[in-house]
Design a protein around this motif. Structure first.
Motif, PDB file in Angstrom:
ATOM      1  N   GLN A   1       0.868  -1.242   0.057  1.00 10.92           N
ATOM      2  CA  GLN A   1       0.018   0.097  -0.073  1.00 10.92           C
ATOM      3  C   GLN A   1       1.015   1.380  -0.011  1.00 10.92           C
ATOM      4  OE1 GLN A   1      -1.888   1.565   3.486  1.00 10.92           O
ATOM      5  NE2 GLN A   1      -1.381   3.372   2.305  1.00 10.92           N
ATOM      6  N   LYS A   2       1.963   1.299   0.704  1.00 12.27           N
ATOM      7  CA  LYS A   2       2.930   2.382   0.801  1.00 12.27           C
ATOM      8  C   LYS A   2       3.474   2.648  -0.398  1.00 12.27           C
ATOM      9  CE  LYS A   2       3.706   1.906   5.940  1.00 12.27           C
ATOM     10  NZ  LYS A   2       4.612   1.511   6.990  1.00 12.27           N
ATOM     11  N   HIS A   3       3.740   1.625  -1.341  1.00 10.95           N
ATOM     12  CA  HIS A   3       4.465   1.803  -2.696  1.00 10.95           C
ATOM     13  C   HIS A   3       3.517   1.515  -3.615  1.00 10.95           C
ATOM     14  CE1 HIS A   3       7.688   0.698   0.227  1.00 10.95           C
ATOM     15  NE2 HIS A   3       8.289   1.477  -0.407  1.00 10.95           N
ATOM     16  N   SER A   4       2.120   1.736  -3.552  1.00 10.02           N
ATOM     17  CA  SER A   4       1.175   1.653  -4.207  1.00 10.02           C
ATOM     18  C   SER A   4       1.498   2.468  -5.667  1.00 10.02           C
ATOM     19  CB  SER A   4      -0.147   1.767  -3.858  1.00 10.02           C
ATOM     20  OG  SER A   4      -0.281   3.278  -3.512  1.00 10.02           O
ATOM     21  N   GLY A   5       2.352   3.686  -5.474  1.00 12.87           N
ATOM     22  CA  GLY A   5       2.532   4.449  -6.755  1.00 12.87           C
ATOM     23  C   GLY A   5       3.393   3.549  -7.816  1.00 12.87           C
ATOM     24  N   TYR A   6       3.994   2.428  -7.379  1.00 19.32           N
ATOM     25  CA  TYR A   6       4.816   1.790  -8.342  1.00 19.32           C
ATOM     26  C   TYR A   6       3.723   0.684  -9.018  1.00 19.32           C
ATOM     27  CZ  TYR A   6       8.966   3.693  -6.120  1.00 19.32           C
ATOM     28  OH  TYR A   6       9.927   4.317  -5.840  1.00 19.32           O
ATOM     29  N   ILE A   7       2.652   0.606  -8.613  1.00 17.37           N
ATOM     30  CA  ILE A   7       1.731  -0.687  -9.186  1.00 17.37           C
ATOM     31  C   ILE A   7       0.695   0.011 -10.122  1.00 17.37           C
ATOM     32  CG2 ILE A   7       0.256  -2.520  -8.576  1.00 17.37           C
ATOM     33  CD1 ILE A   7       1.442  -2.135  -5.537  1.00 17.37           C
ATOM     34  N   GLU A   8       0.536  -0.606 -11.463  1.00 17.45           N
ATOM     35  CA  GLU A   8      -0.397  -0.318 -12.159  1.00 17.45           C
ATOM     36  C   GLU A   8      -1.352  -1.655 -12.353  1.00 17.45           C
ATOM     37  OE1 GLU A   8       1.319   1.285 -15.793  1.00 17.45           O
ATOM     38  OE2 GLU A   8       2.346   2.941 -14.464  1.00 17.45           O
ATOM     39  N   LYS A   9      -2.688  -1.105 -11.875  1.00 13.73           N
ATOM     40  CA  LYS A   9      -3.483  -2.577 -12.278  1.00 13.73           C
ATOM     41  C   LYS A   9      -2.769  -3.642 -11.584  1.00 13.73           C
ATOM     42  CE  LYS A   9      -7.389  -4.018 -13.848  1.00 13.73           C
ATOM     43  NZ  LYS A   9      -8.881  -3.614 -13.200  1.00 13.73           N
ATOM     44  N   TRP A  10      -2.519  -4.830 -12.403  1.00 14.99           N
ATOM     45  CA  TRP A  10      -1.657  -5.819 -12.033  1.00 14.99           C
ATOM     46  C   TRP A  10      -0.614  -5.830 -12.282  1.00 14.99           C
ATOM     47  CZ3 TRP A  10      -4.353  -7.030  -7.840  1.00 14.99           C
ATOM     48  CH2 TRP A  10      -5.951  -7.025  -7.766  1.00 14.99           C
ATOM     49  N   ASP A  11       0.221  -4.920 -12.735  1.00 12.82           N
ATOM     50  CA  ASP A  11       1.464  -4.545 -13.365  1.00 12.82           C
ATOM     51  C   ASP A  11       2.444  -4.410 -12.160  1.00 12.82           C
ATOM     52  OD1 ASP A  11       3.647  -4.412 -14.769  1.00 12.82           O
ATOM     53  OD2 ASP A  11       3.110  -2.963 -16.079  1.00 12.82           O
ATOM     54  N   TYR A  12       3.500  -5.177 -11.766  1.00  9.98           N
ATOM     55  CA  TYR A  12       4.371  -5.009 -10.740  1.00  9.98           C
ATOM     56  C   TYR A  12       5.649  -4.582 -11.188  1.00  9.98           C
ATOM     57  CZ  TYR A  12       0.963  -7.300  -7.605  1.00  9.98           C
ATOM     58  OH  TYR A  12      -0.185  -7.419  -6.989  1.00  9.98           O
ATOM     59  N   GLU A  13       5.854  -4.310 -12.630  1.00 10.84           N
ATOM     60  CA  GLU A  13       7.206  -4.044 -12.926  1.00 10.84           C
ATOM     61  C   GLU A  13       8.199  -3.019 -12.428  1.00 10.84           C
ATOM     62  OE1 GLU A  13       9.286  -3.663 -17.388  1.00 10.84           O
ATOM     63  OE2 GLU A  13       7.178  -4.218 -17.427  1.00 10.84           O
ATOM     64  N   LYS A  14       7.480  -2.037 -12.312  1.00 10.27           N
ATOM     65  CA  LYS A  14       8.029  -0.850 -11.556  1.00 10.27           C
ATOM     66  C   LYS A  14       8.282  -0.931 -10.032  1.00 10.27           C
ATOM     67  CE  LYS A  14       5.888   2.906 -14.585  1.00 10.27           C
ATOM     68  NZ  LYS A  14       4.931   4.050 -14.613  1.00 10.27           N
ATOM     69  N   LEU A  15       7.575  -1.604  -9.500  1.00 19.15           N
ATOM     70  CA  LEU A  15       7.750  -2.070  -7.865  1.00 19.15           C
ATOM     71  C   LEU A  15       8.795  -2.902  -7.872  1.00 19.15           C
ATOM     72  CD1 LEU A  15       6.909  -1.914  -4.835  1.00 19.15           C
ATOM     73  CD2 LEU A  15       5.423  -3.717  -5.595  1.00 19.15           C
ATOM     74  N   GLU A  16       9.067  -3.923  -9.016  1.00 16.00           N
ATOM     75  CA  GLU A  16       9.859  -5.007  -9.105  1.00 16.00           C
ATOM     76  C   GLU A  16      11.404  -4.137  -9.087  1.00 16.00           C
ATOM     77  OE1 GLU A  16       7.650  -8.836 -10.881  1.00 16.00           O
ATOM     78  OE2 GLU A  16       8.710  -7.515 -12.177  1.00 16.00           O
TER      79      GLU A  16
END
Length: 318
Positions: A94-109
């Motif tokens: 939740q704290k890093h939700s800005g890195y998540i787009e829909k179910w795309d975690y590429e930016k969070l990774e």
């Protein structure tokens, strides 16, 4: 004749008793070994591969192929390793939700892979599943340079109290999936323990009574006969969202003028979210108006509803 039979029977009992004692000794020594600290230092190989999100979306792993493959020249002198990073804080996603787009975690990774090893240790519980080099067979010409022996052992290590400790082990056959299932079940269990601890605590949190109401979000479809609406109810006793086959119980967590709603359980059908650490829905209050957003909404079939800055402006039934 009877005397010989009795002697044979006595000898068999002695052999069985001896084997049982040997087995008990093996089990005792194995249990003692698991409790001991290890001289292994996995720090230098924690970043041997990039981390990706797990299938359940609750952790990060080097699990593709064989993880970090045995490579003494490259620094891995241990064997084949698969590493898991499980967030210590349930609210990590939740704290890093800005890195998540829909179910795309590429930016969070990408964010996780930029972290240092010391930051890994602060933010994650770190587990390493090791198949020691003595259980590996060279396979030149194949995609993977090594394969497991027919019978091999996987050792599980955890970083805790500034050292690496062996906490479990499994002996399995190369031809089966026992080791993989054991590994997946362990990671899922640990993630669920973090989720349960958070939900047990969050269920006691108070939210402003101003959130107690019914929220309706109608969505228009390309097919007029398929127009549909999501109904969300927030009350003192329960919180849930419904739409046809969807009926999920939720747990609310208030942060200022934002209400995060986490998946608790599905009353009918399958759950819409794999990662319970990501809010299923979010309500934002702006100047007395309420906006709602979430990954569960079916927007591919909607022709007129697109979220604004804060999400969808919702109809209210007080």
């Amino acid at each position: 004749m009877n005397f010989k039979i009795k002697l044979l029977g006595l000898a068999s009992l002695l052999i069985i008793a001896g084997c049982r004692k040997d087995l008990e000794k093996d089990v005792e020594s194995e249990a003692t070994e698991i409790q001991q600290e290890t001289a292994h230092d996995f720090d230098k190989i924690l970043k041997c591969n990039d981390y990706i999100i797990t299938g359940d979306g609750n952790a990060f792993t080097t699990c593709y192929d064989n993880g970090c493959v045995y490579d003494p020249k490259g620094g891995n002198v241990f064997g084949n390793l698969v590493t898991y990073l499980i967030p210590k804080d349930f609210l990590f996603f939740q704290k890093h939700s800005g890195y998540i787009e829909k179910w795309d975690y590429e930016k969070l990774e990408a964010y996780v892979n930029r972290l240092s090893i010391e930051e890994f240790k602060k933010q994650f519980d770190i587990y390493v599943f090791l198949v020691d080099k003595k259980y590996l067979i060279p396979t030149p010409g194949y995609d993977s340079p090594y394969d497991f022996k027919e019978k091999y052992q996987t050792d599980l290590y955890q970083y805790q109290n500034n050292s690496w400790k062996k906490i479990d082990q499994l002996v399995s056959l190369q031809s089966g999936n026992e080791a993989m299932n054991w590994r997946d079940n362990f990671v899922l269990k640990k993630s669920n323990e973090i989720s349960k601890a958070f939900f047990d605590k969050a269920s006691k949190f108070k939210i402003d009574e101003s959130w107690y109401r019914d929220y309706i979000l109608p969505l228009e479809s390309y097919e007029p006969s398929y127009n549909y609406a999501y109904s969300l109810k927030v009350s003192k006793d329960s919180t849930y969202v419904m739409e046809r086959a969807l009926n999920d119980m939720l747990i609310p967590l208030q942060k200022g003028d934002t209400l995060f709603l986490y998946h608790n359980k599905s009353l009918i059908g399958e759950k819409y979210t794999k990662n319970k650490m990501i809010p299923e829905l979010k309500i934002v209050r702006v100047k007395g108006k309420y906006f709602i957003d979430g990954n569960i909404f079916d927007l591919e079939n909607s022709i007129s509803n697109k979220p604004g800055k804060y999400g969808f402006l919702v109809e209210e039934i007080e």
